[in-house]
Design an enzyme around this catalytic site. Structure first.
Site, PDB file in Angstrom:
ATOM      1  N   GLY A 222       0.657  -3.930   4.581  1.00  0.00           N
ATOM      2  CA  GLY A 222       0.125  -5.104   4.758  1.00  0.00           C
ATOM      3  C   GLY A 222       1.270  -6.080   5.153  1.00  0.00           C
ATOM      4  O   GLY A 222       2.711  -6.082   4.322  1.00  0.00           O
TER       5      GLY A 222
ATOM      6  N   HIS B 271      -9.321   3.157  -1.924  1.00  0.00           N
ATOM      7  CA  HIS B 271      -8.005   2.619  -1.872  1.00  0.00           C
ATOM      8  C   HIS B 271      -7.098   1.690  -2.303  1.00  0.00           C
ATOM      9  O   HIS B 271      -6.758   0.819  -2.711  1.00  0.00           O
ATOM     10  CB  HIS B 271      -7.884   1.569  -0.050  1.00  0.00           C
ATOM     11  CG  HIS B 271      -6.726   1.871  -0.373  1.00  0.00           C
ATOM     12  ND1 HIS B 271      -4.886   1.857  -0.705  1.00  0.00           N
ATOM     13  CD2 HIS B 271      -6.003   0.574   0.935  1.00  0.00           C
ATOM     14  CE1 HIS B 271      -4.447   1.481   0.186  1.00  0.00           C
ATOM     15  NE2 HIS B 271      -4.539   0.501   1.215  1.00  0.00           N
TER      16      HIS B 271
ATOM     17  N   CYS C 102       0.963  -1.169  -0.093  1.00  0.00           N
ATOM     18  CA  CYS C 102      -0.538   0.082   0.611  1.00  0.00           C
ATOM     19  C   CYS C 102       0.835   1.436   0.147  1.00  0.00           C
ATOM     20  O   CYS C 102       0.634   2.574   0.155  1.00  0.00           O
ATOM     21  CB  CYS C 102      -1.097  -0.007   1.358  1.00  0.00           C
ATOM     22  SG  CYS C 102      -2.596  -1.280   1.099  1.00  0.00           S
TER      23      CYS C 102
ATOM     24  N   CYS D  21      -0.107   2.938   6.225  1.00  0.00           N
ATOM     25  CA  CYS D  21      -0.306   1.469   7.061  1.00  0.00           C
ATOM     26  C   CYS D  21       0.094   1.113   6.029  1.00  0.00           C
ATOM     27  O   CYS D  21      -0.699   1.283   4.555  1.00  0.00           O
ATOM     28  CB  CYS D  21      -0.793   1.224   7.485  1.00  0.00           C
ATOM     29  SG  CYS D  21      -2.527   0.525   7.286  1.00  0.00           S
TER      30      CYS D  21
HETATM   31  C1  LIG Z   1     -14.698  -4.502   3.836  1.00  0.00           C
HETATM   32  C2  LIG Z   1     -15.101  -5.102   2.148  1.00  0.00           C
HETATM   33  C3  LIG Z   1     -14.805  -7.461   2.062  1.00  0.00           C
HETATM   34  C4  LIG Z   1     -16.954  -4.870   1.980  1.00  0.00           C
HETATM   35  O1  LIG Z   1     -17.058  -5.361   0.412  1.00  0.00           O
HETATM   36  P1  LIG Z   1     -18.240  -5.489  -0.255  1.00  0.00           P
HETATM   37  O2  LIG Z   1     -18.880  -6.326   0.515  1.00  0.00           O
HETATM   38  O3  LIG Z   1     -17.462  -6.089  -1.844  1.00  0.00           O
HETATM   39  O4  LIG Z   1     -18.457  -3.298  -0.153  1.00  0.00           O
HETATM   40  P2  LIG Z   1     -20.042  -3.331  -0.585  1.00  0.00           P
HETATM   41  O5  LIG Z   1     -19.421  -1.884  -1.126  1.00  0.00           O
HETATM   42  O6  LIG Z   1     -20.363  -3.765  -1.603  1.00  0.00           O
HETATM   43  O7  LIG Z   1     -20.709  -3.203   0.517  1.00  0.00           O
HETATM   44  C5  LIG Z   1     -21.444  -4.041   1.148  1.00  0.00           C
HETATM   45  C6  LIG Z   1     -23.257  -3.470   1.208  1.00  0.00           C
HETATM   46  O8  LIG Z   1     -22.129  -2.742   2.506  1.00  0.00           O
HETATM   47  C7  LIG Z   1     -23.170  -1.504   1.819  1.00  0.00           C
HETATM   48  N1  LIG Z   1     -22.771  -0.470   2.879  1.00  0.00           N
HETATM   49  C8  LIG Z   1     -20.914  -0.659   2.431  1.00  0.00           C
HETATM   50  N2  LIG Z   1     -20.832   0.715   3.435  1.00  0.00           N
HETATM   51  C9  LIG Z   1     -22.172   1.551   3.781  1.00  0.00           C
HETATM   52  C10 LIG Z   1     -22.118   2.896   4.102  1.00  0.00           C
HETATM   53  N3  LIG Z   1     -21.149   3.742   4.718  1.00  0.00           N
HETATM   54  N4  LIG Z   1     -23.711   2.760   5.084  1.00  0.00           N
HETATM   55  C11 LIG Z   1     -24.521   2.202   4.170  1.00  0.00           C
HETATM   56  N5  LIG Z   1     -24.238   0.441   3.707  1.00  0.00           N
HETATM   57  C12 LIG Z   1     -22.843   0.442   3.100  1.00  0.00           C
HETATM   58  C13 LIG Z   1     -23.045  -1.921   0.680  1.00  0.00           C
HETATM   59  O9  LIG Z   1     -23.773  -0.959   0.251  1.00  0.00           O
HETATM   60  C14 LIG Z   1     -23.318  -3.071   0.148  1.00  0.00           C
HETATM   61  O10 LIG Z   1     -25.146  -3.031   0.628  1.00  0.00           O
HETATM   62  P3  LIG Z   1     -25.498  -4.296  -0.930  1.00  0.00           P
HETATM   63  O11 LIG Z   1     -25.226  -5.773  -0.193  1.00  0.00           O
HETATM   64  O12 LIG Z   1     -26.885  -3.881  -0.197  1.00  0.00           O
HETATM   65  O13 LIG Z   1     -25.488  -4.099  -1.266  1.00  0.00           O
HETATM   66  C15 LIG Z   1     -14.218  -4.362   0.894  1.00  0.00           C
HETATM   67  O14 LIG Z   1     -14.259  -3.389   0.925  1.00  0.00           O
HETATM   68  C16 LIG Z   1     -12.846  -4.965   1.654  1.00  0.00           C
HETATM   69  O15 LIG Z   1     -11.730  -5.969   1.661  1.00  0.00           O
HETATM   70  N6  LIG Z   1     -12.014  -3.480   2.351  1.00  0.00           N
HETATM   71  C17 LIG Z   1     -10.603  -3.668   2.532  1.00  0.00           C
HETATM   72  C18 LIG Z   1      -9.774  -3.468   1.139  1.00  0.00           C
HETATM   73  C19 LIG Z   1      -8.379  -4.050   2.116  1.00  0.00           C
HETATM   74  O16 LIG Z   1      -8.538  -5.102   2.589  1.00  0.00           O
HETATM   75  N7  LIG Z   1      -7.547  -3.036   1.782  1.00  0.00           N
HETATM   76  C20 LIG Z   1      -6.551  -3.208   1.946  1.00  0.00           C
HETATM   77  C21 LIG Z   1      -6.048  -2.334   3.201  1.00  0.00           C
HETATM   78  S1  LIG Z   1      -4.703  -2.569   3.955  1.00  0.00           S
END
Ligand SMILES: CC(C)(COP(=O)(O)OP(=O)(O)OC[C@H]1O[C@@H](n2cnc3c(N)ncnc32)[C@H](O)[C@@H]1OP(=O)(O)O)[C@@H](O)C(=O)NCCC(=O)NCCS
Length: 376
Positions: free
Chosen positions: A365, A333, A90, A363
């Protein structure tokens, strides 16, 4: 000759959601428009640029093949400009900025385009299973999954779900306000995705509701606290800075946006990789003799709200100076782009507020942290 490294241009693409606006746009095609914009905007050509340093975290499939060199060949830089692709996960494009500024400060180079890209729709995160077998013996690899490290930070340092959601809500609100007021316009280069010009970050929830966030299920641990609402989004995007020596900028009549100061990279326990910014920023403070209050703005990557909050608290960063236009929870991100996206946003905001000093940090990974300071 003044070899102080300076930033003379700083651009990014708007960030797309996973399988969203950039699903059909390759990483090279997110990157080339930024490089060409820098050249056309400054009147420079490939003859003036010494190297392209490009961060990318998932360097396989269509992001393999030394992406940086492909970008030099596909862009207006041309064959005479070499390109190297850098991986510090990252902080890959932060490392590009660090390597560029160190080379310039040493008098080895005069002008480098430093940035990075990730198209997480097209090259999925974490699909490389060819891990060294000793890592399986020495570490619980499941616990090193990014979301699990965020859960570990929350548990170990007592960061509640409520605090994480409050923070994430604020990130969405700040990013929405910044977008609506045109705050990001100077930094975003439009990208043609074949259907339209993409000019706004796709992941920002302009209608975010704090109540709805309470209802979101945890994703990584059933009794945990990390949800899709308080984690950074999986996204696509690119960022780029033109880094030159002060002498080169003056010689080519280029306005200096910011000077690049100290930088630091540090290692931390992989299970709590999110705390990486703490030693990286502290190292800069120690070496410069500065206090965190000497910085007018801080951009700290919101990989997850849990680690963002813990880092903010440990570093003592004033809320009014901290991720003032939101962060990765709202903006997204794209792993290899973020380390340069933070300085892009930081420097544009430093100019708009007419303030002197900022720091960008993230940060990484498997337990690292990186930080770079900028001044005007
Ligand atoms: C957390 C994670 C698994 C979520 O992935 P996802 O399930 O595809 O995320 P989505 O954006 O589709 O959100 C899931 C649901 O939550 C809802 N949602 C997300 N944020 C929301 C918010 N702020 N308010 C209301 N609803 C929200 C979405 O609308 C979606 O709803 P749906 O299923 O009805 O469509 C993914 O974003 C992730 O892995 N993030 C971290 C990435 C990472 O590790 N990066 C490196 C960091 S070092």
């Amino acid at each position: 000759m003044d070899t102080t490294p300076v930033v003379v241009r700083a651009y990014r693409t708007a960030h797309g959601k996973e399988d969203g606006v950039y699903a059909d746009v390759r990483s090279e095609d997110l990157s080339v428009p930024l490089v060409n914009e820098i050249l056309s905007d400054t009147g420079l050509s490939g003859d003036d640029v010494d190297d392209l340093m490009w961060g990318c975290a998932q360097q396989r499939e269509e992001q393999g093949n030394n992406l940086a060199r492909i970008i030099t060949l596909l862009s207006d830089l041309g064959e005479s400009v070499p390109g190297t692709t850098i991986n510090r996960w990252c902080a890959s494009s932060a490392q590009a900025v660090i390597s560029a500024s160190d080379a310039i400060r040493a008098g080895q180079r005069d002008a480098i385009i430093a940035g990075g890209v990730e198209n997480m729709s097209r090259v999925k995160m974490g699909a490389n299973t060819a891990m060294h077998p000793r890592m399986n013996e020495d570490y619980n690899l499941a616990a090193l999954q990014m979301g699990m490290t965020a859960e570990e930070v929350a548990e170990r340092y007592d960061v509640s779900r409520e605090a994480q959601d409050d923070y994430a809500f604020r990130s969405q609100q700040r990013a929405s306000e910044a977008t609506k007021s045109g705050r990001f316009e100077d930094e975003i280069v439009p990208i043609d995705n074949g259907e339209k010009q993409v000019t706004e970050d796709e992941g920002i929830r302009h209608d975010v509701s704090r109540e709805k966030m309470d209802e979101l299920p945890t994703v990584f641990k059933s009794e945990g606290t990390v949800t899709p609402g308080n984690a950074s989004q999986i996204s696509d995007g690119a960022s780029a800075l033109l880094v030159t020596s002060e002498a080169f900028a003056k010689e080519h009549d280029l306005e200096i946006m910011a000077e690049i100061g100290n930088n630091s990279v540090q290692g931390v326990e992989p299970e709590v990789m999110g705390i990486g910014p703490i030693p990286a920023v502290r190292d800069i403070l120690e070496r410069t003799g500065r206090d965190i209050d000497d910085y007018d703005l801080v951009e700290l990557n919101e990989a997850f709200a849990s680690q963002t909050l813990y880092c903010q608290e440990q570093l003592g960063i004033d809320d009014e100076k901290f991720n003032v236009n939101g962060g990765a929870i709202a903006i997204g991100h794209p792993l290899g782009a973020t380390g340069a996206r933070l300085p892009v946003t930081l420097i544009h905001e430093m100019i708009k507020r007419d303030v002197d000093r900022g720091i960008a940090t993230e940060c990484v990974g498997f337990g690292q942290g990186a930080a770079i300071e900028f001044s005007r």
